[in-house]
Design a protein around this motif. Structure first.
Motif, PDB file in Angstrom:
ATOM      1  N   THR A  93      38.118  28.442 -18.911  1.00 36.50           N
ATOM      2  CA  THR A  93      36.777  28.487 -18.327  1.00 36.50           C
ATOM      3  C   THR A  93      36.147  27.103 -18.224  1.00 36.50           C
ATOM      4  O   THR A  93      35.105  26.951 -17.587  1.00 36.50           O
ATOM      5  CB  THR A  93      35.828  29.389 -19.147  1.00 36.50           C
ATOM      6  N   LEU A  94      36.749  26.101 -18.833  1.00 36.86           N
ATOM      7  CA  LEU A  94      36.156  24.763 -18.879  1.00 36.86           C
ATOM      8  C   LEU A  94      37.137  23.680 -18.440  1.00 36.86           C
ATOM      9  O   LEU A  94      37.350  22.696 -19.160  1.00 36.86           O
ATOM     10  CB  LEU A  94      35.652  24.477 -20.299  1.00 36.86           C
ATOM     11  N   PRO A  95      37.732  23.804 -17.250  1.00 38.21           N
ATOM     12  CA  PRO A  95      38.737  22.812 -16.846  1.00 38.21           C
ATOM     13  C   PRO A  95      38.164  21.403 -16.711  1.00 38.21           C
ATOM     14  O   PRO A  95      38.879  20.425 -16.941  1.00 38.21           O
ATOM     15  CB  PRO A  95      39.246  23.338 -15.506  1.00 38.21           C
ATOM     16  N   HIS A  96      36.901  21.281 -16.383  1.00 39.73           N
ATOM     17  CA  HIS A  96      36.293  19.960 -16.179  1.00 39.73           C
ATOM     18  C   HIS A  96      36.163  19.164 -17.477  1.00 39.73           C
ATOM     19  O   HIS A  96      36.060  17.949 -17.442  1.00 39.73           O
ATOM     20  CB  HIS A  96      34.925  20.102 -15.504  1.00 39.73           C
ATOM     21  N   THR A  97      36.196  19.834 -18.645  1.00 37.36           N
ATOM     22  CA  THR A  97      36.096  19.112 -19.923  1.00 37.36           C
ATOM     23  C   THR A  97      37.475  18.817 -20.520  1.00 37.36           C
ATOM     24  O   THR A  97      37.571  18.150 -21.547  1.00 37.36           O
ATOM     25  CB  THR A  97      35.289  19.915 -20.962  1.00 37.36           C
ATOM     26  N   ARG A  98      38.528  19.333 -19.865  1.00 40.69           N
ATOM     27  CA  ARG A  98      39.899  19.182 -20.388  1.00 40.69           C
ATOM     28  C   ARG A  98      39.967  19.634 -21.851  1.00 40.69           C
ATOM     29  O   ARG A  98      40.614  19.007 -22.692  1.00 40.69           O
ATOM     30  CB  ARG A  98      40.394  17.752 -20.195  1.00 40.69           C
ATOM     31  N   GLU A  99      39.318  20.736 -22.130  1.00 40.48           N
ATOM     32  CA  GLU A  99      39.232  21.256 -23.490  1.00 40.48           C
ATOM     33  C   GLU A  99      40.567  21.834 -23.921  1.00 40.48           C
ATOM     34  O   GLU A  99      41.243  22.528 -23.166  1.00 40.48           O
ATOM     35  CB  GLU A  99      38.150  22.344 -23.530  1.00 40.48           C
ATOM     36  N   ARG A 100      40.924  21.524 -25.173  1.00 37.03           N
ATOM     37  CA  ARG A 100      42.143  22.101 -25.751  1.00 37.03           C
ATOM     38  C   ARG A 100      41.961  22.263 -27.245  1.00 37.03           C
ATOM     39  O   ARG A 100      41.233  21.491 -27.888  1.00 37.03           O
ATOM     40  CB  ARG A 100      43.362  21.256 -25.428  1.00 37.03           C
ATOM     41  N   LEU A 101      42.612  23.268 -27.782  1.00 36.56           N
ATOM     42  CA  LEU A 101      42.565  23.519 -29.217  1.00 36.56           C
ATOM     43  C   LEU A 101      43.568  22.612 -29.915  1.00 36.56           C
ATOM     44  O   LEU A 101      44.707  22.496 -29.480  1.00 36.56           O
ATOM     45  CB  LEU A 101      42.903  24.982 -29.509  1.00 36.56           C
ATOM     46  N   VAL A 102      43.129  21.997 -31.018  1.00 37.40           N
ATOM     47  CA  VAL A 102      44.005  21.075 -31.732  1.00 37.40           C
ATOM     48  C   VAL A 102      44.088  21.398 -33.223  1.00 37.40           C
ATOM     49  O   VAL A 102      44.785  20.722 -33.955  1.00 37.40           O
ATOM     50  CB  VAL A 102      43.556  19.605 -31.544  1.00 37.40           C
ATOM     51  N   GLY A 103      43.383  22.417 -33.669  1.00 39.30           N
ATOM     52  CA  GLY A 103      43.371  22.752 -35.089  1.00 39.30           C
ATOM     53  C   GLY A 103      44.506  23.688 -35.452  1.00 39.30           C
ATOM     54  O   GLY A 103      45.489  23.838 -34.720  1.00 39.30           O
ATOM     55  N   ALA A 104      44.343  24.357 -36.583  1.00 41.51           N
ATOM     56  CA  ALA A 104      45.360  25.272 -37.082  1.00 41.51           C
ATOM     57  C   ALA A 104      45.533  26.479 -36.161  1.00 41.51           C
ATOM     58  O   ALA A 104      46.634  26.975 -35.977  1.00 41.51           O
ATOM     59  CB  ALA A 104      44.995  25.731 -38.495  1.00 41.51           C
TER      60      ALA A 104
END
Length: 153
Positions: A30-41
């Motif tokens: 839903t947020l392609p413009h922020t290049r959001e990705r999960l990096v935690g556990a």
């Protein structure tokens, strides 16, 4: 503290709306413009009570690492997340869902406190509140399209 409230009408059952709103794979779509990705556990699946979620995303031109915890959870009507670390001194996002005649009303209540005292208050007034509203509107428009679309999970 600034507060935003946004209500989005979604033509889908409340359970579908609730689950896709907390689906971490859908969230990043839903947020392609922020290049959001999960990096935690936890990097996929459904967010649950107590989960700590850590994202990397670009906001206001700056790559940031943000962590939050799911602090309230009552499927399919409410979940809340609160920032543990990131750009804000505090941030709380409450997601509530109400079913009205086959339509789900998804309500976002977002409250935050910016850092830097008076400078943070000024930033809120000058641009941050507007930025946060655009962020929520974009996310919810994309989430609504995914939930109502035929090609969804």
């Amino acid at each position: 503290m600034p507060t935003l409230t946004l209500v989005t009408e979604i033509h889908a059952p409340i359970e579908r709306c609730f689950d896709l709103c907390r689906d971490l794979d859908v969230h990043t779509r839903t947020l392609p413009h922020t290049r959001e990705r999960l990096v935690g556990a936890k990097t996929g699946g459904l967010a649950e009570l107590g989960d700590v979620l850590t994202f990397e995303a670009t906001h206001l031109g700056v790559r940031q690492r943000l962590s939050s915890r799911i602090t309230e959870f009552d499927r399919p009507v409410l979940f809340a997340d609160e920032a543990l670390s990131g750009a804000f001194q505090s941030l709380r996002h409450v997601h509530t869902f109400t079913s009205v005649g086959g339509v789900t009303l998804m309500r976002d209540n977002l409250t935050w406190k910016s850092p830097l005292g008076p400078l943070g208050v000024l930033a809120d007034a000058l641009f941050l509140k507007r930025y946060m509203l655009r962020f929520l509107v974009t996310r919810n428009r994309n989430l609504k399209a995914i939930i109502e679309g035929a090609d969804n999970p």
